[in-house]
Scaffold this active site. Structure first.
Site, PDB file in Angstrom:
ATOM      1  N   TYR A  22      -1.576  -0.442  10.307  1.00 36.96           N
ATOM      2  CA  TYR A  22      -1.729  -0.929   8.799  1.00 36.96           C
ATOM      3  C   TYR A  22      -0.617  -0.454   7.979  1.00 36.96           C
ATOM      4  CZ  TYR A  22      -3.739  -1.736   3.946  1.00 36.96           C
ATOM      5  OH  TYR A  22      -3.976  -2.241   2.742  1.00 36.96           O
ATOM      6  N   SER A  70       0.836  -1.195  -0.106  1.00 35.31           N
ATOM      7  CA  SER A  70       0.079  -0.073  -0.087  1.00 35.31           C
ATOM      8  C   SER A  70       0.919   1.378  -0.027  1.00 35.31           C
ATOM      9  CB  SER A  70      -0.910   0.002   1.292  1.00 35.31           C
ATOM     10  OG  SER A  70      -1.510   1.371   1.398  1.00 35.31           O
TER      11      SER A  70
END
Length: 250
Positions: free
Chosen positions: A161, A148
């Site tokens: 995350y 990501s």
């Protein structure tokens, strides 16, 4: 250089996690349409069965593996089963992951943090450990680890995350260096904001119609699985359409 998309994967064996929906679902469909036999892994049986129907309708084949990636011994057994049945693995797509909670890092519950790291990091390591010997037996082994953009932006409230994806990228880079003298090539992928359930959970006020679909993003990720592409230890930025190198902090 990115593939023109004309390649085939006939006779290849591809393992895709998180295959019951989103990017993993459409990547599995894409690889099957190119001739690969797909080992589709996910918790949701209904989603896997729907995928299987779609793959069969397109003339492809799949093996469905309902598996919770928190079951680490089951990941080990999966590698053993692949070895016993096929003797090798050509493609690994480590796509499955969870978001956790978007909040100040000091407010994240321990159980939420532990579950996120278990699924996003430990299960990926367990997959690497289980499939590395199989991928090295392929004539052109390929591994893709989903990451990501927040792994690099260190955005506020995304700490756990972001940390999990940064960890995955570093594991991938180390693995790529270890395998550099083999035919195995390993790269991470930043898919960018995509019209998925996870994105809707993360940014609930966003208009999903402004984002590319999971099918569109999956089609672009598939391009780096062309056996002719020799890059390894890179980050594929889907939006930019480029394989990027890593730089030391400046």
């Amino acid at each position: 250089m990115i593939s023109d998309g004309s390649f085939r994967l006939d006779g290849k064996l591809a393992l895709v996690t998180g295959a019951s929906r989103g990017i993993g679902y459409f990547l599995a469909k894409d690889l099957a349409a190119r001739g690969a036999h797909v080992i589709a892994v996910a918790r949701t049986v209904g989603g896997l069965e729907e995928l299987d129907d779609e793959i069969k309708a397109g003339g492809g084949t799949a093996t469905l593996v309902p598996l919770d990636l928190t079951d680490m011994p089951a990941i080990d057994r999966l590698g053993g089963s692949i070895h016993e049945r096929w003797g090798r693995l050509d493609i690994l797509i480590a796509n499955a992951g969870i978001l956790g909670t978007i909040s100040p890092i000091g407010h994240v519950e321990a159980k939420v943090f532990d579950k996120l790291m278990n699924i996003n990091v430990t299960s990926v390591w367990r997959l690497i450990r289980s499939t590395d010997p199989l991928l090295r037996l392929s004539e052109a082994g390929r591994a893709v680890l989903l990451s990501s953009g927040v792994a690099h932006s260190a955005r506020a409230y995304w700490g756990p995350y972001a940390a999990s994806k940064a960890a995955v990228e570093v594991m991938g880079r180390s693995w790529a260096e270890e395998a550099r003298q083999t035919k195995l090539r390993i790269n991470s992928v930043n898919p960018g904001a995509t019209r998925t359930a996870m994105r809707a959970q993360a940014v609930p006020g966003e208009d999903p119609d402004t984002l590319p679909t999971a099918a569109e993003v999956a089609a672009k990720i598939a391009l780096i699985l062309d056996p002719r592409i020799d890059a390894t230890g890179k980050l594929y930025d889907v939006r930019a359409g480029k394989l990027l190198g890593y730089n030391d902090p400046s």
